[in-house]
Write a protein that holds these residues in place. Structure first.
Motif, PDB file in Angstrom:
ATOM      1  N   THR A   1     -16.627 -26.009  32.570  1.00 55.69           N
ATOM      2  CA  THR A   1     -17.689 -25.043  32.264  1.00 55.69           C
ATOM      3  C   THR A   1     -17.174 -23.610  32.249  1.00 55.69           C
ATOM      4  O   THR A   1     -17.855 -22.720  31.745  1.00 55.69           O
ATOM      5  N   ASP A   2     -15.980 -23.387  32.799  1.00 58.40           N
ATOM      6  CA  ASP A   2     -15.429 -22.031  32.848  1.00 58.40           C
ATOM      7  C   ASP A   2     -14.705 -21.640  31.560  1.00 58.40           C
ATOM      8  O   ASP A   2     -14.281 -20.493  31.423  1.00 58.40           O
ATOM      9  N   ASP A   3     -14.559 -22.575  30.619  1.00 61.40           N
ATOM     10  CA  ASP A   3     -13.793 -22.296  29.411  1.00 61.40           C
ATOM     11  C   ASP A   3     -14.549 -21.430  28.415  1.00 61.40           C
ATOM     12  O   ASP A   3     -13.948 -20.875  27.496  1.00 61.40           O
ATOM     13  N   GLY A   4     -15.860 -21.371  28.546  1.00 65.00           N
ATOM     14  CA  GLY A   4     -16.645 -20.569  27.626  1.00 65.00           C
ATOM     15  C   GLY A   4     -16.850 -21.203  26.264  1.00 65.00           C
ATOM     16  O   GLY A   4     -17.186 -20.499  25.299  1.00 65.00           O
ATOM     17  N   ILE A   5     -16.638 -22.517  26.153  1.00 65.30           N
ATOM     18  CA  ILE A   5     -16.839 -23.177  24.863  1.00 65.30           C
ATOM     19  C   ILE A   5     -18.022 -24.141  24.916  1.00 65.30           C
ATOM     20  O   ILE A   5     -18.207 -24.931  23.989  1.00 65.30           O
ATOM     21  N   GLY A   6     -18.810 -24.056  25.986  1.00 69.93           N
ATOM     22  CA  GLY A   6     -20.094 -24.721  25.973  1.00 69.93           C
ATOM     23  C   GLY A   6     -20.259 -25.978  26.788  1.00 69.93           C
ATOM     24  O   GLY A   6     -21.361 -26.550  26.796  1.00 69.93           O
ATOM     25  N   LEU A   7     -19.227 -26.469  27.489  1.00 73.34           N
ATOM     26  CA  LEU A   7     -19.420 -27.668  28.304  1.00 73.34           C
ATOM     27  C   LEU A   7     -20.472 -27.364  29.375  1.00 73.34           C
ATOM     28  O   LEU A   7     -20.351 -26.396  30.113  1.00 73.34           O
ATOM     29  N   SER A   8     -21.505 -28.212  29.445  1.00 74.00           N
ATOM     30  CA  SER A   8     -22.650 -27.889  30.285  1.00 74.00           C
ATOM     31  C   SER A   8     -22.467 -28.300  31.740  1.00 74.00           C
ATOM     32  O   SER A   8     -23.180 -27.808  32.609  1.00 74.00           O
ATOM     33  N   SER A   9     -21.537 -29.222  32.019  1.00 73.14           N
ATOM     34  CA  SER A   9     -21.327 -29.678  33.394  1.00 73.14           C
ATOM     35  C   SER A   9     -19.908 -30.209  33.529  1.00 73.14           C
ATOM     36  O   SER A   9     -19.362 -30.792  32.584  1.00 73.14           O
ATOM     37  N   ASN A  10     -19.330 -30.030  34.689  1.00 70.86           N
ATOM     38  CA  ASN A  10     -18.010 -30.596  34.961  1.00 70.86           C
ATOM     39  C   ASN A  10     -18.074 -32.077  35.317  1.00 70.86           C
ATOM     40  O   ASN A  10     -17.034 -32.723  35.420  1.00 70.86           O
ATOM     41  N   VAL A  11     -19.256 -32.592  35.527  1.00 71.44           N
ATOM     42  CA  VAL A  11     -19.422 -34.030  35.764  1.00 71.44           C
ATOM     43  C   VAL A  11     -19.608 -34.687  34.402  1.00 71.44           C
ATOM     44  O   VAL A  11     -20.672 -34.612  33.799  1.00 71.44           O
ATOM     45  N   VAL A  12     -18.543 -35.309  33.918  1.00 73.06           N
ATOM     46  CA  VAL A  12     -18.550 -35.948  32.601  1.00 73.06           C
ATOM     47  C   VAL A  12     -18.450 -37.455  32.834  1.00 73.06           C
ATOM     48  O   VAL A  12     -17.440 -37.949  33.329  1.00 73.06           O
TER      49      VAL A  12
ATOM     50  N   SER B   1     -19.275 -40.013  30.405  1.00 68.87           N
ATOM     51  CA  SER B   1     -19.027 -40.896  29.266  1.00 68.87           C
ATOM     52  C   SER B   1     -18.522 -40.115  28.064  1.00 68.87           C
ATOM     53  O   SER B   1     -18.816 -38.918  27.916  1.00 68.87           O
ATOM     54  N   ILE B   2     -17.764 -40.797  27.217  1.00 65.82           N
ATOM     55  CA  ILE B   2     -17.214 -40.200  26.007  1.00 65.82           C
ATOM     56  C   ILE B   2     -17.190 -41.252  24.906  1.00 65.82           C
ATOM     57  O   ILE B   2     -17.009 -42.445  25.164  1.00 65.82           O
ATOM     58  N   TYR B   3     -17.380 -40.786  23.664  1.00 67.26           N
ATOM     59  CA  TYR B   3     -17.350 -41.689  22.513  1.00 67.26           C
ATOM     60  C   TYR B   3     -16.994 -40.871  21.279  1.00 67.26           C
ATOM     61  O   TYR B   3     -17.486 -39.747  21.103  1.00 67.26           O
ATOM     62  N   GLN B   4     -16.119 -41.418  20.420  1.00 67.80           N
ATOM     63  CA  GLN B   4     -15.788 -40.762  19.159  1.00 67.80           C
ATOM     64  C   GLN B   4     -16.441 -41.530  18.015  1.00 67.80           C
ATOM     65  O   GLN B   4     -16.242 -42.738  17.867  1.00 67.80           O
ATOM     66  N   ASP B   5     -17.205 -40.807  17.188  1.00 63.75           N
ATOM     67  CA  ASP B   5     -17.890 -41.470  16.091  1.00 63.75           C
ATOM     68  C   ASP B   5     -16.989 -41.577  14.865  1.00 63.75           C
ATOM     69  O   ASP B   5     -15.832 -41.140  14.876  1.00 63.75           O
ATOM     70  N   GLU B   6     -17.508 -42.156  13.799  1.00 63.82           N
ATOM     71  CA  GLU B   6     -16.719 -42.402  12.596  1.00 63.82           C
ATOM     72  C   GLU B   6     -16.252 -41.115  11.936  1.00 63.82           C
ATOM     73  O   GLU B   6     -15.194 -41.073  11.304  1.00 63.82           O
ATOM     74  N   LYS B   7     -17.027 -40.050  12.064  1.00 63.79           N
ATOM     75  CA  LYS B   7     -16.626 -38.777  11.474  1.00 63.79           C
ATOM     76  C   LYS B   7     -15.497 -38.118  12.252  1.00 63.79           C
ATOM     77  O   LYS B   7     -14.754 -37.312  11.695  1.00 63.79           O
ATOM     78  N   GLY B   8     -15.399 -38.443  13.533  1.00 62.43           N
ATOM     79  CA  GLY B   8     -14.368 -37.847  14.380  1.00 62.43           C
ATOM     80  C   GLY B   8     -14.908 -36.981  15.489  1.00 62.43           C
ATOM     81  O   GLY B   8     -14.140 -36.487  16.322  1.00 62.43           O
ATOM     82  N   PHE B   9     -16.235 -36.767  15.543  1.00 66.92           N
ATOM     83  CA  PHE B   9     -16.816 -35.989  16.629  1.00 66.92           C
ATOM     84  C   PHE B   9     -16.657 -36.730  17.953  1.00 66.92           C
ATOM     85  O   PHE B   9     -16.737 -37.961  18.009  1.00 66.92           O
ATOM     86  N   ILE B  10     -16.457 -35.963  19.025  1.00 68.21           N
ATOM     87  CA  ILE B  10     -16.432 -36.514  20.374  1.00 68.21           C
ATOM     88  C   ILE B  10     -17.790 -36.255  21.017  1.00 68.21           C
ATOM     89  O   ILE B  10     -18.218 -35.105  21.149  1.00 68.21           O
ATOM     90  N   TRP B  11     -18.469 -37.343  21.395  1.00 73.11           N
ATOM     91  CA  TRP B  11     -19.757 -37.230  22.074  1.00 73.11           C
ATOM     92  C   TRP B  11     -19.539 -37.394  23.573  1.00 73.11           C
ATOM     93  O   TRP B  11     -18.820 -38.284  24.012  1.00 73.11           O
ATOM     94  N   VAL B  12     -20.159 -36.522  24.340  1.00 74.12           N
ATOM     95  CA  VAL B  12     -19.903 -36.424  25.770  1.00 74.12           C
ATOM     96  C   VAL B  12     -21.211 -36.550  26.532  1.00 74.12           C
ATOM     97  O   VAL B  12     -22.191 -35.848  26.230  1.00 74.12           O
ATOM     98  N   GLY B  13     -21.228 -37.454  27.503  1.00 78.66           N
ATOM     99  CA  GLY B  13     -22.369 -37.562  28.403  1.00 78.66           C
ATOM    100  C   GLY B  13     -22.071 -36.841  29.698  1.00 78.66           C
ATOM    101  O   GLY B  13     -21.111 -37.193  30.407  1.00 78.66           O
ATOM    102  N   THR B  14     -22.851 -35.831  30.025  1.00 76.07           N
ATOM    103  CA  THR B  14     -22.616 -35.021  31.215  1.00 76.07           C
ATOM    104  C   THR B  14     -23.798 -35.144  32.175  1.00 76.07           C
ATOM    105  O   THR B  14     -24.789 -35.817  31.893  1.00 76.07           O
ATOM    106  N   ALA B  15     -23.693 -34.444  33.287  1.00 75.80           N
ATOM    107  CA  ALA B  15     -24.792 -34.413  34.246  1.00 75.80           C
ATOM    108  C   ALA B  15     -26.009 -33.704  33.685  1.00 75.80           C
ATOM    109  O   ALA B  15     -27.110 -33.825  34.236  1.00 75.80           O
ATOM    110  N   ASN B  16     -25.816 -32.988  32.576  1.00 70.44           N
ATOM    111  CA  ASN B  16     -26.923 -32.266  31.944  1.00 70.44           C
ATOM    112  C   ASN B  16     -27.253 -32.804  30.563  1.00 70.44           C
ATOM    113  O   ASN B  16     -27.788 -32.087  29.724  1.00 70.44           O
ATOM    114  N   GLY B  17     -26.913 -34.046  30.304  1.00 76.32           N
ATOM    115  CA  GLY B  17     -27.319 -34.651  29.047  1.00 76.32           C
ATOM    116  C   GLY B  17     -26.205 -34.793  28.027  1.00 76.32           C
ATOM    117  O   GLY B  17     -25.019 -34.822  28.364  1.00 76.32           O
TER     118      GLY B  17
END
Length: 848
Positions: free
Chosen positions: A29-40, A42-58
């Motif tokens: 969360t300190d990087d300034g690029i928008g990560l909403s929580s340091n508790v991550v 789950s992760i998943y990469q879709d067919e387009k290449g995006f990385i989807w992240v499940g955090t403590a804040n959704g």
């Protein structure tokens, strides 16, 4: 691109104990690029290449530049909670299954239109209060939900709900464990761990086998040792069976077995290193196997991967490594490999990425873990047998073999002359430079106070010299020319030649000579302290050329230069603050600075590789200069380079093509080929479209082939990225809005472009990218944009208005015609009346 970075802790005093670890790039969360929580979780990469992240804040999405939060309420959509998202799994048609297990909510999210729909749980019985949930998919794409202390629910797509329709009927009273399911797609079987034993559901026969029902006489089901309190099961690509469990009545903790494909033989050698985790409570809960069969095992307090080179499991201990260059976690929730082969790790202390690759030693970072004193490497020498010699100030000359194992040398076996002073005797270990004399095999070592050591490795003898020509000045550099003559540069400013067994002072510039460089034509170049840059004729010692900060239009950036290299026959490169390109033929100077892409205006080391690229150490780390396109590319932690700025004192190109840089307590070693890119970058993706500071679903906007905007939506932002996380900071983007821009425009590092108050009309936004080798993406991405006019300028309005005007004109014209006709009619009537009156009058006159 395949990269395997390692950290090696190396002690020259205590032996070379190699502790290897990957380098991890951490997102927080300190990087300034928008990560909403340091508790991550789950992760998943879709067919387009995006990385989807499940955090403590959704739910969030990562495109390599920024994290976007998804909680927008859309018409017809349920409200997506900003709660902890434990799992993100692929659903059908590009949609995502989301599991907010802490609040017992599950749903399907559609990224194309930002809609979310809850999935109800339809169970026959009440779910226990302390139940836990884990979702999984089989090889047919069917989604299931494990409920601890309850059973398995199946997702019914038609009803859009999880239903109590378990196709895997377990024996009565047997309870499934949370994570203990493995789908064996080769045999079309589902292996299920329960509290009472292992069950195997055989899809062809629709039977569930266990130790009480074993029609195939499977050895694994007869093995009572692995039936009690099973927790995890996994079958890897070698068909090895990994099975973990928690036996009751013992303090041994979790058992961890690897068995052959039948389950009859224990493969104990394959579990070497797996029990080297931390003390205290741990839970080995999950398995993950990469495309190249690299196995990861992780969970509470543990993170392991199997090292194929060392043939054992390697434990990645939390919080270890110099300068915090390792991973930190209390629990690892998920490991995922992306399309480029990079490894993503979701933890309770941030999201981590490592460009792991294939476990080859392509990049090595060495940290000299000396407890008694510091290790300051001043020079590196490669011997014909592959041994590496290091000159270290205050320590002397040390040696390791090609595998970085400590090796004895005999430089100091013979003591210095007895009549030397204590200071001189001490200075034989204050070493600055080395050079191997090709004719004799002798290694010359330059030290403080003009002391020279000449060591013959074959004879194991050392001569100690204190030539008067050096005037007791520290020897900073030694090199050899094509004729076998040795050249020395001293701190006092003398250039000294050794030929025919004698020393000769060639010139004295009166200031420190940091490097003596002999170019392809035999010229001798000197980088100095505050005296500029010299070219010396080796035959007569006369100055051929000199460059300083006061050389007019061809001035240097700085009079102090640290290093020299030759780019081609004409260009000599001087690291004097910035890159100074000296054309020896035209005697011109060109500068490349921070403004041109250098990480810093302080250059420390230069080294050319075999492909003609120039590698540079600056005060802000490592970078590469490509002379073909003049592009500078920085390399840091995400590329496996973690110690670049500290390796500022010595460099070497090895015979196998590796490049080494070294300095204070650190060294980096890499093969330049790991950073070579042979394939063009992926086509650029339009990641986001922003109107009025609100992100819009790009897929929905483009449903009709173009983005259609109202006239008051004519200020917007277009976000873009080539979704390769290996190359994400190595790409240059070029864009053009047809109808606005005449030429291609180089994008800045923000990866988006703003357009404000565009007039109504049709536009086409185009964009492509180039990698560091100058290769373009295969296609140009195009997006058509239509800004509709105001209603009073629209076609229908103008057409209607013209029609109404025409009607009015017609009505006016008709009224005028009718009026004229009426006037004419009246005129004719008056004329007739007048004619009649005149006729009557004439008749009266005639009568009279």
């Amino acid at each position: 691109m395949r990269i395997a970075p390692f950290i090696i802790l190396l002690s020259f005093f205590c032996g070379a104990s190699l502790a290897q670890s990957f380098t991890f790039n951490r997102f927080t969360t300190d990087d300034g690029i928008g990560l909403s929580s340091n508790v991550v979780s789950s992760i998943y990469q879709d067919e387009k290449g995006f990385i989807w992240v499940g955090t403590a804040n959704g739910l969030q999405r990562f495109d390599g530049r920024k994290f976007i939060q998804f909680n927008t309420i859309r018409p017809g959509s349920d409200i997506m909670p900003d709660a902890r998202l434990f799992q993100v799994l692929p659903a059908d048609s590009g949609r995502l299954f989301l599991a907010f297990t802490s609040i017992r909510e599950f749903g399907i999210f559609d990224p194309s239109n930002f809609t979310y729909k809850k999935i109800p749980l339809k169970t026959r019985n009440e779910i226990p209060a302390r139940a836990e949930f884990f979702a999984w998919k089989d090889s047919y794409g069917q989604l299931y939900l494990n409920i601890l202390r309850y059973g398995i629910l199946q997702f019914n797509k038609k009803e859009h709900s999880f239903i109590d329709n378990n196709p895997f009927p377990l024996p009565g009273g047997w309870k499934i464990t949370l994570f203990g399911v493995h789908d064996d797609y080769l045999k079309k079987q589902v292996w299920i761990c329960t509290d009472s034993g292992l069950c195997i559901y055989d899809s062809p026969t629709k039977q569930v086998w266990n130790r009480n029902n074993n029609p195939r006489d499977l050895a694994i089901l007869k093995n009572e040792k692995v039936q009690e309190k099973l927790s995890e099961i996994f079958i890897d690509r070698q068909r090895r069976i990994w099975i973990f469990g928690w036996p009751e009545g013992t303090e041994a903790g979790q058992y961890k077995y690897c068995m052959d494909s039948t389950g009859s033989k224990y493969l104990q050698s394959d579990t070497i290193g797996l029990n080297t985790g931390p003390l205290g409570y741990t839970a080995y809960s999950h398995f993950y196997e990469t495309k190249n069969a690299n196995l990861w095992i992780y969970g509470m307090g543990v993170l392991f991967n199997y090292n194929k080179s060392l043939q054992h499991f390697q434990f990645h201990k939390s919080g270890t490594g110099s300068d915090n260059i390792n991973i930190n976690y209390e629990e690892v929730y998920q490991v995922m490999e992306d399309k480029d082969g990079g490894i993503w790790i979701a933890t309770d202390q941030g999201l981590y990425f490592t460009s792991l690759g294939n476990n080859t030693y392509s990049i090595i970072n060495l940290v000299f873990d000396n407890k008694k004193s510091s290790t300051y490497i001043t020079d590196i020498l490669e011997m014909p047998d592959g041994d590496l010699w290091f000159s270290c100030w205050g320590i002397g000359v040390k040696t390791v073999d090609k595998d970085f194992q400590k090796k004895d040398n005999y430089v100091y076996v013979q003591p210095p002359p007895a009549n030397w002073s204590p200071t001189a005797k001490n200075d034989i270990r204050n070493t600055w430079c080395m050079c191997r004399q090709s004719a004799t095999g002798d290694v010359w070592v330059g030290c403080n106070d003009g002391i020279l050591l000449v060591h013959n490795p074959g004879k194991k003898t050392t001569r100690y010299l204190l030539p008067a020509e050096f005037n007791n000045s520290t020897i900073k550099y030694i090199t050899q020319d094509s004729m076998g003559q040795l050249w020395f540069g001293t701190q006092g400013g003398r250039l000294i030649k050794y030929s025919d067994n004698k020393f000769e002072v060639v010139t004295d510039i009166g200031s420190t000579i940091y490097k003596v460089f002999i170019d392809k034509q035999g010229w001798i170049w000197l980088s100095t302290h505050e005296k500029g840059f010299y070219a010396i004729d080796p035959l007569n010692g006369k100055m051929i050329q000199r460059y300083t900060v006061n050389s007019g239009s061809n001035s240097l950036y700085s009079n102090t230069g640290n290093d020299i290299e030759q780019l081609n026959d004409s260009i000599i490169v001087l690291g004097a603050g910035v890159l100074n390109f000296i054309n020896k033929k035209s005697q011109t100077v060109g500068l490349v600075t921070y403004a041109d892409g250098l990480p810093s205006n302080t250059i420390e080391r230069l080294r050319m590789d075999e492909s003609g690229f120039l590698w540079i150490i600056t005060s802000n780390g490592l970078c590469r200069y490509n002379p073909n396109n003049q592009r500078i590319t920085p390399y840091g932690r995400k590329d496996g380079i973690v110690l670049g700025e500290r390796t500022n004192a010595a460099d070497l190109k090895l015979s196998n093509g590796y490049i080494m840089f070294a300095g204070s307590n650190a060294m980096i070693m890499f093969h330049p080929s790991v950073y070579s890119i042979n394939q063009p970058p992926p086509t650029v993706t339009i990641t986001d479209f922003k109107i009025f500071n609100q992100f819009q679903p790009i897929d929905s906007l483009l449903q009709n082939g173009e983005i259609k905007l109202k006239n008051n939506q004519n200020s917007f932002s277009i976000f873009f990225a080539s979704l390769s996380y290996m190359q994400r900071d190595r790409l240059t983007y070029y864009y053009k809005m047809e109808g606005v821009d005449k030429d291609w425009i180089k994008a800045d590092k923000s990866s988006y472009v703003n357009y404000s108050l565009l007039p109504e009309g049709k536009y086409t936004f185009k964009i492509y990218c180039e990698n560091i080798e100058g290769q373009r993406s295969k296609t140009v991405t195009s997006v058509k944009i239509l800004i509709t006019p105001s209603f009073w300028r629209s076609r229908w309005f103008v057409s209607t208005l013209l029609f109404l005007i025409a009607l009015i004109i017609y009505a006016i014209h008709k009224m005028r015609v009718q009026k004229l006709m009426a006037v004419e009619k009246l005129r004719n009537r008056v004329a007739r009346d007048l004619h009649d009156d005149m006729g009557s009058t004439l008749s009266t006159i005639n009568i009279l």
